[in-house]
Design a protein around this motif. Structure first.
Motif, mmCIF file in Angstrom:
data_model
loop_
_atom_site.group_PDB
_atom_site.id
_atom_site.type_symbol
_atom_site.label_atom_id
_atom_site.label_comp_id
_atom_site.label_asym_id
_atom_site.label_seq_id
_atom_site.Cartn_x
_atom_site.Cartn_y
_atom_site.Cartn_z
ATOM 1 N N THR A 1 4.469 0.776 5.721
ATOM 2 C CA THR A 1 3.666 1.988 5.651
ATOM 3 C C THR A 1 3.290 2.222 4.194
ATOM 4 O OG1 THR A 1 4.799 2.936 7.557
ATOM 5 C CG2 THR A 1 3.601 4.456 6.139
ATOM 6 N N GLN B 1 -2.042 7.751 3.254
ATOM 7 C CA GLN B 1 -1.393 8.464 4.339
ATOM 8 C C GLN B 1 -2.397 9.337 5.070
ATOM 9 O OE1 GLN B 1 1.780 10.636 2.490
ATOM 10 N NE2 GLN B 1 2.808 8.809 1.802
ATOM 11 N N ARG C 1 4.675 10.423 5.017
ATOM 12 C CA ARG C 1 4.730 8.963 5.166
ATOM 13 C C ARG C 1 5.306 8.587 6.530
ATOM 14 N NH1 ARG C 1 7.694 4.412 1.468
ATOM 15 N NH2 ARG C 1 6.557 2.653 2.303
#
Length: 137
Positions: A32, A37, A95
């Motif tokens: 990620t 984001q 996140r």
């Protein structure tokens, strides 16, 4: 001081090597992107998704610092963001939300369903996928 890219990795290194594909592959967390984001988060929707997570997924979320208490504050519009620790906590929650989006994409959920579930558009998903691929190296 912990760098943003270590926010998920350090706690996961302490997790026993018993990850199961049935709840949350640690790879989703590690790929990620830090700065790419989903910024427009519907906190009520996030809480709804949180409630639907399995016990194992919630344990992993809590391991990296996601808390139900923070989500409850966010729903009420009371997101503390004045100190470094508060900003770090907000970044962790954002996140993880982004990680949930990527997880559903990896699980081959249709793009339209992901867009509806997380309140984002296909362009954001495409950008996120590209950023994740680059971030993963």
């Amino acid at each position: 001081m912990t760098s943003p890219d270590q926010l998920f990795i350090i706690p996961l290194l302490n997790w026993p090597n018993t990850f199961s594909n049935s709840f949350f592959p640690h790879v989703d967390l590690q790929v990620t992107p830090i700065y790419a984001q989903i910024d427009t988060i519907d906190w009520l929707q996030y809480f709804s998704i949180w409630e639907g997570l399995s016990t194992g997924m919630k344990r992993v979320a809590e391991l990296v610092g996601v808390t139900e208490a923070f989500l409850a504050k966010a729903i009420r519009g009371r997101i503390p963001n004045k100190t470094y620790e508060q900003l770090k906590t907000l970044a962790i929650h954002k996140r993880f939300y982004t990680c949930l989006v990527l997880h559903d994409l990896v699980q081959e959920m249709p793009l339209g369903a992901v867009c509806s579930k997380y309140g984002c558009n296909k362009g954001q998903l495409q950008s996120l996928q590209q950023s994740a691929a680059t971030f993963a190296g």
